[in-house]
Design an enzyme around this catalytic site. Sequence first.
Site, short mmCIF file in Angstrom:
data_model
loop_
_atom_site.label_atom_id
_atom_site.label_comp_id
_atom_site.label_asym_id
_atom_site.label_seq_id
_atom_site.Cartn_x
_atom_site.Cartn_y
_atom_site.Cartn_z
CE LYS A 72 -24.87 -20.66 -22.24
NZ LYS A 72 -24.67 -19.22 -22.43
CE LYS A 125 -21.30 -16.81 -27.99
NZ LYS A 125 -21.76 -15.44 -27.01
MG MG Z 1 -24.60 -14.72 -24.24
#
Ligand code: MG
Length: 367
Positions: free
Chosen positions: A165, A265
């Site tokens: 991240k 997703k």
């Molecule tokens: Mg991503």
Amino acid sequence: MKIARVFAHRVDLPLKEGRYSWSGGKFVEVFDSTIVGVETDDGRVGYGEVCPLGPFYLPAYAEGVRAGLKELAPHLIGLDPRELAVINQRMDAALKGHPYVKSGIDIACWDLLGQVTGLPVCALMGGRFGESVRLYRAISQESPDAMAAKVEGYRNEGYTRFQLKVGGDPDVDIARIRAVRALLSDTDRLVADANTGWTQHEAMRVVRAVRDVDVYIEQPCLTYDECLSVRRHTDHPYVMDENIDGIDMLLRGHADGAMDVVNLKISKLGGLTKTKQARDLCVSLGIAMTLEDSWGGDVTTAAIAHLAHSTPEPLRFTATDFNSYVTVSTAEGAPQREKGFMRASDQPGLGVTPRMDVLGRRVVDIS
Ligand code: MG
């Protein structure tokens, strides 16, 4: 067979690491997840799950799942849950947008279809490719040294794919990428996911500064056009995520050569039916995929496992075992990671049985 009842439970999923942080100072400590049940007139129940990554990642929030279910459910009572296209058409006619609301119902109907036919969902979605599915580990945003230590720990548990991240201060992000890549082997894969956090000039600086590093760059900027511009100035393998929220954007991205990998997703796209459509299109177009969701627990992880296991291996970049990130188990039979891999259940449907003592009372119940 008809849908007789739609219900939902709310469950808190605390993180084992205490906190998950990403770009822009965003973080979650306890995920608010919704387990959706679709019950038929002959007493079968299929389950789905929807868990946004907080209210500030995609246009989705946990209480919105429950509010949306109350809006949608009356339109679904009496329909045959095995008729996935009819179910999805009715949901889209009754509620414009809000794909994440529809995702839990769609997953639950796939679970029912599997139960009725006696087949695991991955068989219904095309069949099982390979013995298992390779997983990646998302590494919460911390200092470069702390992130490197986390990667080392998860590498020792068997993971070979890591998603850092980043999307913070570009100079610190450059240090994060270099610190982690230095301890990986040549065959490990590293992705730097900025989660829309860099402006275009910051992204340009980072990709230039790590030009010599074996790293994939994921969704550097907020808009598709910014990401495309950065893409055209770098030779790193490139991943698109947040902006690819439907078939139209997938086709546009393909036409523009905007990505090598796309993250599908389930709730971003509106359920397994629509994600399968995108997945099959990616297979035909030669675009590799990460099969995952925004977040979730055991039911989400089971759905991901069936989607991923039915995706041809050459284009299956990686997938996610969200249930191993959280402290609460909401269902028996969910996939359990083994040395960085998981596999879809052989049982009919999703192969999960919710732990009713964990789920508690129903917060939505419409019949
Ligand atoms: Mg991503």
